[in-house]
Design a protein around this motif. Structure first.
Motif, short mmCIF file in Angstrom:
data_model
loop_
_atom_site.label_atom_id
_atom_site.label_comp_id
_atom_site.label_asym_id
_atom_site.label_seq_id
_atom_site.Cartn_x
_atom_site.Cartn_y
_atom_site.Cartn_z
N ARG A 132 0.84 -1.20 0.00
CA ARG A 132 0.00 0.00 0.00
C ARG A 132 0.87 1.25 0.00
NH1 ARG A 132 -5.69 0.52 -0.39
NH2 ARG A 132 -6.34 -1.62 -0.54
N ASP A 133 1.50 1.55 -1.09
CA ASP A 133 2.25 2.80 -1.18
C ASP A 133 2.14 3.30 -2.61
OD1 ASP A 133 3.99 1.36 -2.77
OD2 ASP A 133 5.33 0.90 -1.11
N ALA A 134 2.89 4.35 -2.90
CA ALA A 134 2.75 4.99 -4.20
C ALA A 134 3.74 4.43 -5.22
CB ALA A 134 2.95 6.49 -4.05
N HIS A 135 4.36 3.29 -4.93
CA HIS A 135 5.40 2.80 -5.83
C HIS A 135 5.13 1.40 -6.37
CE1 HIS A 135 7.52 6.25 -4.33
NE2 HIS A 135 7.30 5.83 -3.11
N HIS A 136 4.14 0.74 -5.84
CA HIS A 136 3.88 -0.62 -6.28
C HIS A 136 2.47 -0.75 -6.81
CE1 HIS A 136 7.22 -0.90 -3.40
NE2 HIS A 136 7.63 -1.92 -4.14
N PHE A 137 2.35 -0.99 -8.09
CA PHE A 137 1.03 -1.14 -8.70
C PHE A 137 1.06 -2.26 -9.73
CE2 PHE A 137 1.16 3.26 -7.30
CZ PHE A 137 -0.04 3.37 -6.63
N ARG A 138 0.11 -3.16 -9.63
CA ARG A 138 -0.04 -4.16 -10.68
C ARG A 138 -0.86 -3.59 -11.83
NH1 ARG A 138 -1.17 -10.19 -8.51
NH2 ARG A 138 0.65 -10.46 -7.16
N THR A 139 -1.74 -2.68 -11.49
CA THR A 139 -2.51 -1.98 -12.51
C THR A 139 -2.61 -0.53 -12.09
OG1 THR A 139 -4.55 -1.93 -13.81
CG2 THR A 139 -4.76 -2.45 -11.47
N TRP A 140 -2.75 0.35 -13.05
CA TRP A 140 -2.85 1.76 -12.72
C TRP A 140 -3.64 2.48 -13.81
CZ3 TRP A 140 1.31 -0.68 -14.79
CH2 TRP A 140 1.88 -0.14 -15.93
N VAL A 141 -3.92 3.75 -13.57
CA VAL A 141 -4.68 4.52 -14.56
C VAL A 141 -3.88 5.79 -14.86
CG1 VAL A 141 -6.84 5.68 -15.07
CG2 VAL A 141 -6.85 3.62 -13.67
N GLU A 142 -3.74 6.08 -16.13
CA GLU A 142 -3.03 7.30 -16.55
C GLU A 142 -4.04 8.32 -17.04
OE1 GLU A 142 -0.44 5.76 -19.52
OE2 GLU A 142 0.85 4.75 -18.07
N ARG A 143 -3.74 9.59 -16.74
CA ARG A 143 -4.60 10.67 -17.22
C ARG A 143 -3.81 11.46 -18.26
NH1 ARG A 143 -7.24 14.82 -13.05
NH2 ARG A 143 -5.10 15.01 -12.32
N TYR A 144 -4.38 11.62 -19.43
CA TYR A 144 -3.75 12.38 -20.51
C TYR A 144 -4.56 13.65 -20.72
CZ TYR A 144 -1.05 8.23 -21.71
OH TYR A 144 -0.19 7.16 -21.67
N VAL A 145 -3.89 14.79 -20.64
CA VAL A 145 -4.59 16.06 -20.83
C VAL A 145 -3.82 16.90 -21.84
CG1 VAL A 145 -5.41 18.16 -19.74
CG2 VAL A 145 -5.50 16.00 -18.49
N TYR A 146 -4.49 17.23 -22.95
CA TYR A 146 -3.91 18.16 -23.91
C TYR A 146 -4.50 19.53 -23.59
CZ TYR A 146 -2.61 14.15 -26.84
OH TYR A 146 -2.08 12.99 -27.32
N LEU A 147 -3.63 20.46 -23.16
CA LEU A 147 -4.11 21.81 -22.93
C LEU A 147 -4.11 22.54 -24.25
CD1 LEU A 147 -2.29 22.71 -19.61
CD2 LEU A 147 -4.62 21.91 -19.93
N LYS A 148 -4.96 23.55 -24.35
CA LYS A 148 -5.04 24.33 -25.59
C LYS A 148 -3.68 24.97 -25.84
CE LYS A 148 -9.70 25.24 -26.85
NZ LYS A 148 -10.65 24.82 -25.83
N GLY A 149 -3.19 24.83 -27.07
CA GLY A 149 -1.92 25.45 -27.43
C GLY A 149 -0.71 24.59 -27.14
N GLU A 150 -0.90 23.45 -26.47
CA GLU A 150 0.23 22.58 -26.21
C GLU A 150 0.16 21.36 -27.12
OE1 GLU A 150 0.99 23.63 -21.50
OE2 GLU A 150 0.62 21.56 -22.07
N ARG A 151 1.32 20.91 -27.60
CA ARG A 151 1.32 19.82 -28.56
C ARG A 151 1.43 18.46 -27.89
NH1 ARG A 151 5.67 20.85 -32.94
NH2 ARG A 151 4.75 19.00 -33.83
N LYS A 152 2.06 18.47 -26.74
CA LYS A 152 2.24 17.19 -26.03
C LYS A 152 1.25 17.11 -24.86
CE LYS A 152 5.86 15.30 -28.06
NZ LYS A 152 5.84 13.94 -28.62
N PRO A 153 0.75 15.94 -24.59
CA PRO A 153 -0.17 15.83 -23.45
C PRO A 153 0.58 15.87 -22.13
CG PRO A 153 0.26 13.67 -24.34
CD PRO A 153 0.99 14.64 -25.22
N ARG A 154 -0.13 16.31 -21.11
CA ARG A 154 0.40 16.18 -19.75
C ARG A 154 -0.14 14.87 -19.19
NH1 ARG A 154 0.93 21.95 -17.08
NH2 ARG A 154 1.46 23.13 -18.94
N VAL A 155 0.74 14.08 -18.67
CA VAL A 155 0.34 12.74 -18.20
C VAL A 155 0.60 12.63 -16.71
CG1 VAL A 155 0.57 10.27 -18.56
CG2 VAL A 155 1.06 11.84 -20.44
N ASP A 156 -0.37 12.14 -15.99
CA ASP A 156 -0.13 11.82 -14.59
C ASP A 156 -0.91 10.57 -14.22
OD1 ASP A 156 -2.60 13.25 -14.70
OD2 ASP A 156 -2.52 13.53 -12.55
N SER A 157 -0.54 10.01 -13.10
CA SER A 157 -1.17 8.78 -12.64
C SER A 157 -1.45 8.91 -11.16
CB SER A 157 -0.25 7.60 -12.94
OG SER A 157 -0.92 6.40 -12.64
#
Lengths: 349, 276
Positions: free
Chosen positions: B87-112
C-alpha cells in the motif's frame, strides 16, 4: 583401448552422474513438465483465496437492498466497491442461538464474528461519491458529474440520494421554470382544479393541496402515475395523456401558487411527536416541513388524511420509494397518526 | 570417395565410432528416462483439476475501453486489496493514466495516481484518487487510460528470466513463481510496458496475473469486478459469446506497442496516438 582413454571415459562418467544427481536434488520434481518452469507453481498461485466475493454473495442476507440496487442505475457499482472486500464477511448467516450452546463458546464465536465481519458503511459520502461524480476533464460526457462546490455544498450525498438507487425521481426537471411555463400550466390545470382546488388548495382531506409544492416532486409524481410506478384510480387516468412538457408546466404553475391559504391555520395545535422521529423526516422534508430540495415534497400544511395514507402506502408497498420504504418500516399506526397531524398542523411557507 | 568402416578397422576411427554410438545411446536413454518421469497434465495441477478447470480449454483476453474510463481508480484499489500489493505509491499491478492536452500545447500532460498532487488530494498514499487540477484549465482533449500486464503471446520478460521463474501458461497468462525468483529484475528491465514491479519486502518480482486465482474459479479479475463503467472487459477468447470476444468483434481494437512484436492480449479502444 589405451589405459588413459579408459580413465578419461571413467571420469566423464562420474562427472555425468554427479550432474544428474545434482539435478535430481536441486531441481523441483515438477520443473519442466509443461515448460521451463515449476509446474506446481501454477497450482500454488491458483490456490490463493479470492478477497472480492462479488455482489451475488451479498444477496442471500441483504436481499432487499440487493433487489433495490439491481433495479437502480448503480447496479454497475458492486457492493464491495463502496463497502470494501467481503472475504472475511461470513459466508453463512450468523447461526441462530436455537440450540443450547456453551455460553462461553457462543460469545467467543459471536465476538470473533463481530470482530471482523462488519463491513464499513462509508462515513464521508462526499469523498466517496465524488470519486466518480466530481466534474473533471477527461471523464466521458455520459458520466453523471457535479461541480462539488455548487451542488448543495457541505451536505452529505446520502441526505438526498439513496446510494443503492441514487437517481432522484425529479431528475431531468430544469433548475428554474421557464417564464411561459406558469401561464401555460394554469391553462392545462383546468382539469386538476376539480379535486385540488382552484388555487391548488384542496377542499378534501384525502386529496393533497398542490400550491407551493416542489416542482421536481410534482413532475416526479406525475411521471410515476404515467408509468404506473404509482397508482391511483383518478390520477393514473389523468396522467396518461400528459407529455413531459405538460408535466413541467403544470408543476411550474402549482409551485408558483401561494399556499398561505392551505388547510392549516395558525390556530391549529402543533402536535408533538417526539424529536427523534421528526428529525429523521426533517433531513429531507425540511425543519418546518418545507423541503429545500426540488425532489422532495414539502409537507407543511398538507392534508392530515393524505399524509397518513401516504405513509401507510409506503408501508404496504402500494407506493414505492427506496428511501421512504426503509424509513416507514418502524412506524406504528399511532406514530403515523401523530406525524400526519404534526405536519398538517405546521404553517405552510 | 565412399566411406566404409570395417569391423576390423583398428585404431582411432573405430574408437570414434564407438564413442559416437555410446553418446547417441546414452542420450536416447536419458531422454526416455526423462519422458517416463513426466506426469499427465491433470495430475500436474491437482488444485486446478479439482475445481474442474482445464487450462488447455481457455484463452483469456482483456479489453480496455478508454472511452468509458472515468478515472475513479476503484480498479487500483481492488487490485491492491485482492492481491496484497504494498500500500504505497510505488507498487502497482494496474494503474490509470490521465492524458490532458491543454489548448496550445502539442504534447499531453500525463499523470497517474502516484503523482504527488493526486496523493495530496486523496490524503494518503494508501488511498487513490485523481485531483481536479485541470478544472479551470483550457482543455483541448483529456482522457483516462487503464494499464495492466498485457500477458503477451511472446513475453520478453519470460525470455530473459535466467531461472525459469516466470512463464506463460497455456491459457495465456504470464505468471511468476515467487519460490524460484532470485530477484535479479531482468524481467523488470525487459518489459516494454513497465508493468513488472519489484517487491522489496520479499526480494522478488511481482506482476499482474489477471487474478489467476479468480479466473481459474470462474470469477472475473478484481479490477473488472470493481469497474463501475465496464471500461475493463474480461473473458475467454475461445468462447465467441464471452464479453472479450464480443468486445474484439464489435470494436476496432488496438494493442500497445505492436512494433515490439510481443502480441499483447490486452485490447484497447479509444486510445490516442500519444498513449504507449
Amino acid at each position: 583401448m589405451p589405459k588413459h582413454i579408459v580413465r578419461l571415459i571413467f571420469l566423464i562418467g562420474i562427472l555425468g552422474a554427479a550432474i544428474l544427481g545434482a539435478r535430481a536434488v536441486f531441481i523441483d520434481k515438477s520443473f519442466g513438465i509443461h515448460g521451463h518452469y515449476r509446474a506446481d507453481a501454477v497450482a500454488e498461485i491458483a490456490a490463493d483465496t479470492p478477497i472480492y466475493q462479488g455482489a451475488a454473495s451479498c444477496q442471500s442476507c441483504h436481499g432487499e437492498r440487493y433487489a433495490m440496487w439491481l433495479k437502480g442505475v448503480h447496479k454497475v457499482v458492486t457492493c464491495e466497491t463502496c463497502h470494501g472486500a467481503s472475504a472475511k464477511h461470513p459466508s453463512a448467516p450468523p447461526a441462530a442461538p436455537s440450540a443450547p450452546v456453551d455460553p462461553r463458546m457462543h460469545s467467543r464465536i459471536a465476538a470473533e464474528r463481530l470482530d471482523h465481519v462488519k463491513l464499513a458503511n462509508p462515513t464521508d459520502t462526499v469523498k466517496l461519491c465524488t470519486l466518480c461524480h466530481e466534474k473533471m476533464p477527461g471523464r466521458p460526457a455520459t458520466q453523471r458529474q457535479i461541480e462539488v462546490s455548487r451542488h448543495v455544498a457541505g451536505q452529505q450525498c446520502i441526505v438526498c440520494h439513496n446510494p443503492h438507487s441514487p437517481k432522484l425521481a425529479a431528475a431531468g426537471v430544469p433548475q428554474a421554470a421557464k417564464p411561459g411555463d406558469v401561464a401555460a400550466g394554469r391553462k392545462k390545470a383546468a382539469t386538476c382544479t376539480g379535486c385540488h382546488g382552484a388555487e391548488g388548495v384542496s377542499p378534501n382531506p384525502v386529496w393533497p393541496s398542490l400550491a407551493g409544492q416542489q416542482r421536481g416532486y410534482l413532475v416526479g409524481a406525475l411521471r410515476a402515475y404515467k408509468t404506473g410506478a404509482r397508482r391511483d384510480p383518478l390520477m393514473t387516468e389523468q396522467a396518461k395523456g400528459l407529455s413531459e412538457a405538460d408535466m413541467i408546466e403544470l408543476a411550474a404553475f402549482y409551485a408558483s401558487l401561494s399556499c398561505q391559504s392551505a388547510g392549516s391555520s395558525a390556530a391549529a395545535p402543533v402536535v408533538s411527536v417526539g424529536n427523534a422521529k421528526v428529525a429523521t423526516c426533517a433531513a429531507c422534508h425540511g425543519a418546518e416541513g418545507a423541503s429545500s430540495n426540488p425532489a422532495w415534497p414539502s409537507l407543511a400544511g398538507l392534508q392530515e388524511a393524505y399524509l397518513a395514507n401516504a405513509l401507510k402506502a409506503y408501508q404496504t408497498g402500494a407506493r414505492q420509494n427506496p428511501m421512504m420504504a426503509g424509513l416507514v418500516k418502524g412506524l406504528s399506526d399511532a406514530d403515523i397518526g401523530k406525524l400526519a397531524a404534526y405536519y398538517a398542523g405546521l404553517k405552510c411557507k | 570417395m565412399k566411406w566404409k568402416i570395417s569391423e576390423h578397422q583398428p585404431g582411432r576411427r573405430r574408437f570414434m565410432r564407438l564413442l559416437g554410438r555410446a553418446i547417441v545411446y546414452a542420450g536416447a536413454a536419458l531422454v526416455s528416462v526423462g519422458l517416463m518421469g513426466r506426469r499427465g497434465l491433470a495430475a500436474a495441477i491437482p488444485a486446478l483439476s479439482a475445481t474442474g478447470y482445464d487450462w488447455t480449454k481457455h484463452r483469456w483476453g482483456f479489453g480496455v475501453d478508454a472511452n468509458r474510463c472515468i478515472g475513479c481508480l476503484r480498479c487500483v484499489e481492488a487490485c491492491k486489496t485482492e492481491n496484497g500489493v504494498a500500500r504505497d505509491a510505488h507498487h502497482f499491478r494496474t494503474w490509470v493514466e490521465r492524458y490532458v492536452y491543454l489548448k496550445g500545447e502539442r504534447k499531453p500532460r500525463v499523470d497517474s495516481q502516484q503523482d504527488p498532487g493526486n496523493i495530496a488530494a486523496s490524503g494518503s498514499e494508501e488511498v487513490y484518487r485523481f485531483d481536479n487540477r485541470y478544472q479551470n484549465a483550457k482543455i483541448e482533449k483529456a482522457f483516462f487510460v487503464p494499464k495492466l500486464c498485457n500477458q503477451c503471446e511472446h513475453p520478453p520478460c519470460v525470455q530473459v528470466c535466467p531461472v525459469g521463474a516466470t512463464f506463460r501458461t497455456p491459457d495465456g497468462v504470464v505468471l511468476i513463481d515467487h519460490d524460484y525468483c532470485i530477484g535479479c529484475q531482468y524481467c523488470v528491465q525487459a518489459c516494454p510496458y513497465g508493468v513488472r514491479l519489484f517487491n522489496q519486502a520479499h526480494g522478488v518480482t511481482d506482476k499482474c496475473t489477471w487474478c489467476y486465482h479468480r479466473i481459474t474459479r470462474g470469477l472475473r479479475p478484481a479490477c473488472v469486478e470493481a469497474c463501475p463503467t465496464n471500461a475493463r472487459i474480461f473473458g475467454d477468447q475461445n468462447d465467441p459469446e464471452s464479453p472479450i470476444s464480443k468486445f474484439i468483434r464489435e470494436n476496432r481494437t488496438r494493442v500497445l506497442k505492436p512494433e515490439m512484436g510481443t502480441s499483447p492480449n490486452v485490447f484497447y479502444v479509444g486510445l490516442d496516438k500519444e498513449v504507449m
